[in-house]
Design a protein around this motif. Sequence first.
Motif, PDB file in Angstrom:
ATOM      1  N   UNK A 114      76.617   7.486  66.842  1.00  0.00           N
ATOM      2  CA  UNK A 114      75.461   8.240  66.349  1.00  0.00           C
ATOM      3  C   UNK A 114      75.902   9.114  65.184  1.00  0.00           C
ATOM      4  N   UNK A 115      74.934   9.597  64.460  1.00  0.00           N
ATOM      5  CA  UNK A 115      75.226  10.420  63.285  1.00  0.00           C
ATOM      6  C   UNK A 115      74.195  11.531  63.210  1.00  0.00           C
ATOM      7  N   UNK A 116      74.669  12.721  62.959  1.00  0.00           N
ATOM      8  CA  UNK A 116      73.778  13.862  62.820  1.00  0.00           C
ATOM      9  C   UNK A 116      73.764  14.275  61.360  1.00  0.00           C
ATOM     10  N   UNK A 117      72.606  14.318  60.776  1.00  0.00           N
ATOM     11  CA  UNK A 117      72.467  14.752  59.392  1.00  0.00           C
ATOM     12  C   UNK A 117      71.443  15.870  59.379  1.00  0.00           C
ATOM     13  N   UNK A 118      71.853  17.001  58.856  1.00  0.00           N
ATOM     14  CA  UNK A 118      70.963  18.139  58.796  1.00  0.00           C
ATOM     15  C   UNK A 118      70.294  18.192  57.434  1.00  0.00           C
ATOM     16  N   UNK A 119      69.069  18.623  57.411  1.00  0.00           N
ATOM     17  CA  UNK A 119      68.353  18.735  56.155  1.00  0.00           C
ATOM     18  C   UNK A 119      67.515  17.509  55.875  1.00  0.00           C
ATOM     19  N   UNK A 120      66.909  17.506  54.726  1.00  0.00           N
ATOM     20  CA  UNK A 120      66.039  16.413  54.334  1.00  0.00           C
ATOM     21  C   UNK A 120      66.841  15.352  53.589  1.00  0.00           C
ATOM     22  N   UNK A 121      66.434  14.111  53.772  1.00  0.00           N
ATOM     23  CA  UNK A 121      67.057  13.040  53.003  1.00  0.00           C
ATOM     24  C   UNK A 121      65.987  12.042  52.611  1.00  0.00           C
ATOM     25  N   UNK A 122      66.239  11.330  51.544  1.00  0.00           N
ATOM     26  CA  UNK A 122      65.293  10.318  51.073  1.00  0.00           C
ATOM     27  C   UNK A 122      65.428   9.064  51.919  1.00  0.00           C
ATOM     28  N   UNK A 123      64.501   8.149  51.772  1.00  0.00           N
ATOM     29  CA  UNK A 123      64.592   6.895  52.516  1.00  0.00           C
ATOM     30  C   UNK A 123      65.827   6.099  52.092  1.00  0.00           C
ATOM     31  N   UNK A 124      66.233   6.227  50.826  1.00  0.00           N
ATOM     32  CA  UNK A 124      67.454   5.543  50.378  1.00  0.00           C
ATOM     33  C   UNK A 124      68.685   6.154  51.042  1.00  0.00           C
ATOM     34  N   UNK A 125      68.688   7.482  51.189  1.00  0.00           N
ATOM     35  CA  UNK A 125      69.793   8.130  51.904  1.00  0.00           C
ATOM     36  C   UNK A 125      69.847   7.640  53.349  1.00  0.00           C
ATOM     37  N   UNK A 126      68.686   7.526  53.981  1.00  0.00           N
ATOM     38  CA  UNK A 126      68.625   7.072  55.374  1.00  0.00           C
ATOM     39  C   UNK A 126      69.156   5.644  55.500  1.00  0.00           C
ATOM     40  N   UNK A 127      68.779   4.774  54.565  1.00  0.00           N
ATOM     41  CA  UNK A 127      69.278   3.394  54.581  1.00  0.00           C
ATOM     42  C   UNK A 127      70.797   3.373  54.410  1.00  0.00           C
ATOM     43  N   UNK A 128      71.292   4.221  53.539  1.00  0.00           N
ATOM     44  CA  UNK A 128      72.737   4.312  53.327  1.00  0.00           C
ATOM     45  C   UNK A 128      73.448   4.775  54.596  1.00  0.00           C
ATOM     46  N   UNK A 129      72.863   5.732  55.313  1.00  0.00           N
ATOM     47  CA  UNK A 129      73.461   6.226  56.556  1.00  0.00           C
ATOM     48  C   UNK A 129      73.501   5.115  57.620  1.00  0.00           C
ATOM     49  N   UNK A 130      72.471   4.291  57.669  1.00  0.00           N
ATOM     50  CA  UNK A 130      72.451   3.175  58.625  1.00  0.00           C
ATOM     51  C   UNK A 130      73.607   2.223  58.330  1.00  0.00           C
ATOM     52  N   UNK A 131      73.811   1.891  57.062  1.00  0.00           N
ATOM     53  CA  UNK A 131      74.932   1.013  56.686  1.00  0.00           C
ATOM     54  C   UNK A 131      76.270   1.653  57.065  1.00  0.00           C
ATOM     55  N   UNK A 132      76.371   2.968  56.843  1.00  0.00           N
ATOM     56  CA  UNK A 132      77.591   3.691  57.201  1.00  0.00           C
ATOM     57  C   UNK A 132      77.848   3.613  58.712  1.00  0.00           C
ATOM     58  N   UNK A 133      76.825   3.856  59.528  1.00  0.00           N
ATOM     59  CA  UNK A 133      76.983   3.802  60.986  1.00  0.00           C
ATOM     60  C   UNK A 133      77.357   2.391  61.428  1.00  0.00           C
ATOM     61  N   UNK A 134      76.746   1.382  60.819  1.00  0.00           N
ATOM     62  CA  UNK A 134      77.098  -0.007  61.151  1.00  0.00           C
ATOM     63  C   UNK A 134      78.552  -0.291  60.806  1.00  0.00           C
ATOM     64  N   UNK A 135      79.015   0.172  59.659  1.00  0.00           N
ATOM     65  CA  UNK A 135      80.405  -0.018  59.242  1.00  0.00           C
ATOM     66  C   UNK A 135      81.364   0.712  60.183  1.00  0.00           C
ATOM     67  N   UNK A 136      81.028   1.932  60.533  1.00  0.00           N
ATOM     68  CA  UNK A 136      81.842   2.720  61.453  1.00  0.00           C
ATOM     69  C   UNK A 136      81.915   2.051  62.824  1.00  0.00           C
ATOM     70  N   UNK A 137      80.803   1.515  63.283  1.00  0.00           N
ATOM     71  CA  UNK A 137      80.765   0.812  64.568  1.00  0.00           C
ATOM     72  C   UNK A 137      81.718  -0.382  64.550  1.00  0.00           C
ATOM     73  N   UNK A 138      81.727  -1.137  63.484  1.00  0.00           N
ATOM     74  CA  UNK A 138      82.623  -2.293  63.367  1.00  0.00           C
ATOM     75  C   UNK A 138      84.082  -1.849  63.432  1.00  0.00           C
ATOM     76  N   UNK A 139      84.423  -0.761  62.735  1.00  0.00           N
ATOM     77  CA  UNK A 139      85.809  -0.254  62.765  1.00  0.00           C
ATOM     78  C   UNK A 139      86.229   0.165  64.175  1.00  0.00           C
ATOM     79  N   UNK A 140      85.337   0.860  64.866  1.00  0.00           N
ATOM     80  CA  UNK A 140      85.673   1.359  66.200  1.00  0.00           C
ATOM     81  C   UNK A 140      85.764   0.205  67.197  1.00  0.00           C
ATOM     82  N   UNK A 141      84.863  -0.741  67.111  1.00  0.00           N
ATOM     83  CA  UNK A 141      84.946  -1.915  67.993  1.00  0.00           C
ATOM     84  C   UNK A 141      86.243  -2.666  67.733  1.00  0.00           C
ATOM     85  N   UNK A 142      86.652  -2.781  66.490  1.00  0.00           N
ATOM     86  CA  UNK A 142      87.921  -3.429  66.161  1.00  0.00           C
ATOM     87  C   UNK A 142      89.096  -2.708  66.834  1.00  0.00           C
ATOM     88  N   UNK A 143      89.074  -1.383  66.798  1.00  0.00           N
ATOM     89  CA  UNK A 143      90.122  -0.605  67.471  1.00  0.00           C
ATOM     90  C   UNK A 143      90.117  -0.883  68.974  1.00  0.00           C
TER      91      UNK A 143
END
Length: 176
Positions: A114-143
């Motif tokens: 999960x990811x906690x982001x405080x404040x307002x973000x645009x829809x593009x920022x939100x899409x970027x955060x989803x990609x980041x969480x997906x990438x992070x999930x892949x790294x952790x599953x690999x570990x």
Amino acid sequence: VQTCALPIFANIKNREIYWNNIGEIDSEEIQDILSILNMLEEIDSFKNVTIFLNNCGGDPTASLAFIDRIKKYRFKINIHGEGLIASASTILLMGTTGKKTMSKYAHMMFHQISDFKFGLETHKDAKSRVKYIESLTIMIIDLYVNNSNIKDPEHWEKEIMSFNTYYNAQQCLELE
């Protein structure tokens, strides 16, 4: 000689670090542990260290950075889980360079990233955060895959990490 900076306590003579935290793992806390490890390296760079871990998690990127940093030490870092080893602290236990052990009454808890982001973000920022969480999930599953007997990444993602999943010490032996 002993040092004490709660929630971290170090017994330098026995090369033991007690890391009990009901708060969250963050970069500052990781740096405190690394400072103790650096001091122990200066004393004896070949004698192993044991960390006694009771931690409910926190920042997964700080935990991954810790795993990267501890690889530079000549000594091994054993981690012994006590109480609850949850969320980002599972990364510490699973990725350590030495022995991984748990007390009889300890539990590990895995879940989706999960990811906690405080404040307002645009829809593009939100899409970027989803990609980041997906990438992070892949790294952790690999570990997890590289440090357990469960070699199927899909099993980790769909069965173990799809919701809060608790394992007692005996059940963790099946993961090892």
